[in-house]
Write a protein that holds these residues in place. Sequence first.
Motif, short mmCIF file in Angstrom:
data_model
loop_
_atom_site.label_atom_id
_atom_site.label_comp_id
_atom_site.label_asym_id
_atom_site.label_seq_id
_atom_site.Cartn_x
_atom_site.Cartn_y
_atom_site.Cartn_z
N ASN A 69 0.83 -1.21 0.00
CA ASN A 69 0.00 0.00 0.00
C ASN A 69 0.87 1.25 0.00
N SER A 70 1.87 1.26 0.85
CA SER A 70 2.76 2.41 0.91
C SER A 70 3.52 2.58 -0.40
N GLU A 98 -8.50 4.95 1.47
CA GLU A 98 -9.79 4.67 2.13
C GLU A 98 -10.10 3.18 2.06
N ASP A 99 -9.81 2.54 0.93
CA ASP A 99 -10.03 1.10 0.80
C ASP A 99 -9.12 0.34 1.77
N MET A 100 -7.90 0.82 1.94
CA MET A 100 -6.96 0.18 2.87
C MET A 100 -7.54 0.17 4.28
N LYS A 101 -8.09 1.30 4.68
CA LYS A 101 -8.64 1.40 6.04
C LYS A 101 -9.88 0.52 6.21
N LYS A 102 -10.66 0.37 5.16
CA LYS A 102 -11.90 -0.41 5.24
C LYS A 102 -11.65 -1.91 5.17
N ASN A 103 -10.55 -2.32 4.56
CA ASN A 103 -10.29 -3.74 4.31
C ASN A 103 -8.90 -4.17 4.81
N PRO A 104 -8.67 -4.10 6.12
CA PRO A 104 -7.34 -4.47 6.62
C PRO A 104 -6.99 -5.95 6.40
#
Length: 150
Positions: A69-70, A98-104
């Motif tokens: 992600n980074s 935002e997708d990263m935060k919603k789908n850890p």
Amino acid sequence: MEREKSAGISDVAPTVVGYSSVINAYAQLARKKKDSGIDAVRKAKVVYDKLCQGMRSGTIHGIADPYANSCFLNCCSNVNGMHSEKRDSLIIAINAFEDMKKNPSIHGEPNEYTYGTMLKVSAKLTSCESEKLALMESLFIQACNRGLVS
């Protein structure tokens, strides 16, 4: 590698590390391009989306890790073209974040590097100072709330 694995030619499957390496290569390309670098971001997004789909479907094994992600956010930050291209890259980065935060379970929990890279995205790609301040303040507060700022 993907084609060979799906065709049964090879037992070697793509990994998170492999996808991250390709995304990092696109980040380097975006930074070194004399033009905007948005094409490299779009190509990196295709790779990133394949990685996310593979993690969702279970075809890519491994632990969800925010490193990829980074890498992708860093690629987005390297666009240096016209305002519209920077804006496109900013929107791509925000949507991915935002997708990263919603789908850890797919992406891993965002960590201090993820938030730091998103701050870099905001600083480099936002031309409106009030919008830049609002984005950066929101990111800082989120990072504080997650205990990622000491």
